[in-house]
Write a protein that holds these residues in place. Structure first.
Motif, PDB file in Angstrom:
ATOM      1  N   UNK A  84     -10.717  12.500  -8.251  1.00 41.63           N
ATOM      2  CA  UNK A  84     -10.559  11.735  -6.820  1.00 41.63           C
ATOM      3  C   UNK A  84      -9.514  10.521  -6.868  1.00 41.63           C
ATOM      4  N   UNK A  85      -8.541  10.257  -7.738  1.00 44.48           N
ATOM      5  CA  UNK A  85      -7.097   9.493  -6.956  1.00 44.48           C
ATOM      6  C   UNK A  85      -6.392   9.822  -6.252  1.00 44.48           C
ATOM      7  N   UNK A  86      -6.291   8.572  -5.594  1.00 44.64           N
ATOM      8  CA  UNK A  86      -5.963   8.315  -3.929  1.00 44.64           C
ATOM      9  C   UNK A  86      -4.023   7.866  -3.579  1.00 44.64           C
ATOM     10  N   UNK A  87      -3.619   8.163  -2.739  1.00 41.38           N
ATOM     11  CA  UNK A  87      -3.096   7.383  -2.396  1.00 41.38           C
ATOM     12  C   UNK A  87      -3.385   6.759  -1.466  1.00 41.38           C
ATOM     13  N   UNK A  88      -3.412   5.533  -0.678  1.00 34.45           N
ATOM     14  CA  UNK A  88      -3.916   5.607   0.356  1.00 34.45           C
ATOM     15  C   UNK A  88      -2.716   4.728   1.368  1.00 34.45           C
ATOM     16  N   UNK A  89      -3.242   5.212   2.811  1.00 33.26           N
ATOM     17  CA  UNK A  89      -1.976   5.178   3.544  1.00 33.26           C
ATOM     18  C   UNK A  89      -3.064   4.237   4.648  1.00 33.26           C
ATOM     19  N   UNK A  90      -2.129   3.343   4.761  1.00 35.87           N
ATOM     20  CA  UNK A  90      -2.217   1.782   5.879  1.00 35.87           C
ATOM     21  C   UNK A  90      -1.707   1.488   6.975  1.00 35.87           C
ATOM     22  N   UNK A  91      -2.722   1.692   8.024  1.00 42.50           N
ATOM     23  CA  UNK A  91      -2.133   1.174   9.151  1.00 42.50           C
ATOM     24  C   UNK A  91      -2.715  -0.106   9.629  1.00 42.50           C
ATOM     25  N   UNK A  92      -1.246  -1.092  10.281  1.00 42.45           N
ATOM     26  CA  UNK A  92      -2.518  -2.345  10.955  1.00 42.45           C
ATOM     27  C   UNK A  92      -1.591  -1.768  12.342  1.00 42.45           C
ATOM     28  N   UNK A  93      -2.884  -2.181  13.056  1.00 42.87           N
ATOM     29  CA  UNK A  93      -2.979  -2.005  14.551  1.00 42.87           C
ATOM     30  C   UNK A  93      -3.139  -3.134  15.938  1.00 42.87           C
ATOM     31  N   UNK A  94      -2.689  -2.838  16.578  1.00 50.45           N
ATOM     32  CA  UNK A  94      -3.915  -3.550  17.951  1.00 50.45           C
ATOM     33  C   UNK A  94      -4.658  -2.866  18.551  1.00 50.45           C
ATOM     34  N   UNK A  95      -4.777  -3.211  19.890  1.00 51.97           N
ATOM     35  CA  UNK A  95      -5.726  -2.582  20.231  1.00 51.97           C
ATOM     36  C   UNK A  95      -5.584  -1.371  21.465  1.00 51.97           C
TER      37      UNK A  95
END
Length: 471
Positions: free
Chosen positions: A170-181
């Motif tokens: 279950x271990x994960x690398x996390x991709x995170x995107x900051x977004x605008x509209x």
């Protein structure tokens, strides 16, 4: 956006990163600090941020140094969702409840000792539990599961995706995107703990192709693991030479390490390299974690599936005993030879393995196999470093058993694997934060990353705890 490093900065444990961006505040991990007595005291300190103001948590995996303070976070006012993978959810239900039980038992024991006036426990050292089973149950209600490779939005301005990290189930690398509209404007990647490629049972870590900001682990950033064939040769030698007159004790994390050791012992048996073998798993948590591992069979690699299909043919050759009951665990201490005993905790700082070390460390005929990273301040680290006298259960014990360190069993990527994973980025990050490592390991990996030709323009930083960086 800004990131504040509240743990796992120039140390391995206590993973906790606060990210503030576009009207939201969230954490990646919220783990315990593990190791010395000072580490224990740190877990009781107030959070350096207000838990009530955290919108959500993204959790990389179930190990306590990444998840262990989540119930305390909820207890102190955090009411948002905690996102993780389905297998991590199942493991947390075991690990966090076990952690609460340890907290409650230890607090009760110290209260009794203090009340009796025993000098080794002072009133100032007696704490209430970090959290209770009730707090764990509340925390579990806040968990939300997302499978690998599915993009989701934990907040209006954030998108995220879990990728397989190959570290534990279950271990994960996390991709995170900051977004605008309209679009994704900045990408953060948190590696979590990365597994060593080519390990059994689990798949290799997923390669990530691009990031603006990268948080990369560095537990073994200054060294390479011994190759697995040589390690298995050594393990076979230790077992064959020891079991005639003594026992082999293997301190092992209940999640990940125990299951991998079982795989290799079973494989060695199918290959005829070991004679009839009695293997005892003395850890209720490891028993539960093994059941959960089998439940998530779909996450196994092909070799693991094939070996499990052969396992039933080896019942007379490979005798596996799961020990959950306390009475059975105590009876196991009476065995003087012929037993391979796998027991938690992996760093020898708590749990049933303490009793087995108490019974076997002082015997020349026995062996202790250290099969994973040992944090500073732990008994496991002191044994690896060659300490010859230890105190266990109130007794001073001269270390007579042979001590064997088998680093190839580590669930963490070594230096080469970390560099190879970083090389897979087609668009390299602008900023890289080297975390989850003791300072020499983090600094060594940072130097190597700076020397990579494609990464010459990267700003590679080994952050200090509490440091904040803005982008």
């Amino acid at each position: 956006m800004q990131i504040t490093f509240h743990g796992a900065a120039q140390q391995v444990t206590g993973s906790c990163f606060l990210i503030e961006a576009e009207g939201c505040r969230f954490l990646v991990d919220c783990g315990m600090v593990q190791g010395s007595r000072m580490a224990k005291e740190r877990n009781y300190k107030p959070f350096a941020f207000d838990p009530k103001l955290i919108d959500f948590v993204l959790l990389t995996h179930a190990h306590i140094d990444h998840s262990g303070l989540l119930p305390r976070l909820s207890m102190q006012g955090f009411v948002g969702p905690i996102f993780t993978t389905p297998a991590t959810f199942d493991l947390l239900d075991v690990l966090l409840k076990d952690s609460a039980h340890i907290q409650e038992m230890e607090s009760e024991r110290n209260e009794k000792r203090a009340a009796k006036g025993k000098s080794q426990v002072h009133r100032r050292e007696v704490h209430p539990p970090l959290y209770t089973l009730r707090d764990v149950n509340q925390c579990m209600r806040q968990l939300r599961t997302i499978s690998y490779d599915i993009e989701f939005s934990p907040h209006a301005s954030i998108k995220a995706c879990f990728r397989d990290a190959g570290h534990i189930l279950g271990s994960a690398i996390i991709e995170i995107w900051l977004t605008d509209s309209l679009r994704k404007i900045c990408k953060l990647v948190a590696s979590g703990d990365l597994g060593q490629p080519g390990r059994v049972i689990l798949r290799d870590p997923t390669f990530i192709e691009e990031a603006d900001v990268l948080l990369i682990e560095s537990t073994y950033g200054d060294r390479m693991h011994k190759d697995m064939p040589s390690t298995l040769d050594e393990l076979v030698g230790v077992i064959k030479n020891t079991l005639v007159k003594g026992n082999v004790v293997i301190p092992a994390f209940a999640v990940g390490r125990t299951q991998e050791l079982l795989y290799h012992l079973l494989l060695l048996s199918t290959q005829g390299r070991l004679g009839p073998l009695d293997v005892y798993i003395d850890s209720p948590m490891a028993v539960a974690a093994t059941e959960i591992t089998l439940k998530h069979f779909a996450l196994f690699d092909d070799d693991a599936r094939e070996l499990l299909s052969q396992a039933k043919q080896l019942r007379l050759q490979f005798r596996l005993h799961f020990v959950s009951d306390v009475k059975d665990s105590i009876e196991l201490l009476l065995i003087r030879s012929g037993a391979v005993i796998i027991s938690a905790s992996g760093m020898c700082d708590a749990g049933r393995v303490i009793r087995h070390l108490h019974e076997n460390l002082g015997r020349r005929d026995c062996a202790v196999v250290i099969a994973g990273f040992q944090a500073e301040g732990t008994l496991g680290r002191r044994l690896v470093d060659g300490e010859k006298h230890v105190r266990l259960l109130g007794d001073d014990i001269e270390v007579q058993a042979s001590i064997h360190t088998l680093g190839a069993f580590s669930a963490h990527a070594d230096q080469k694997a970390l560099i190879d994973w970083a090389h897979a980025f087609k668009r390299h990050p602008r900023k890289v934060f080297v975390v989850h490592g003791e300072n020499p390991a983090s600094q060594a990996l940072a130097v190597l990353l700076r020397q990579q030709q494609a990464w010459e323009q990267c700003d590679v930083i080994v952050p200090q705890e509490g440091a904040t960086y803005k982008f």
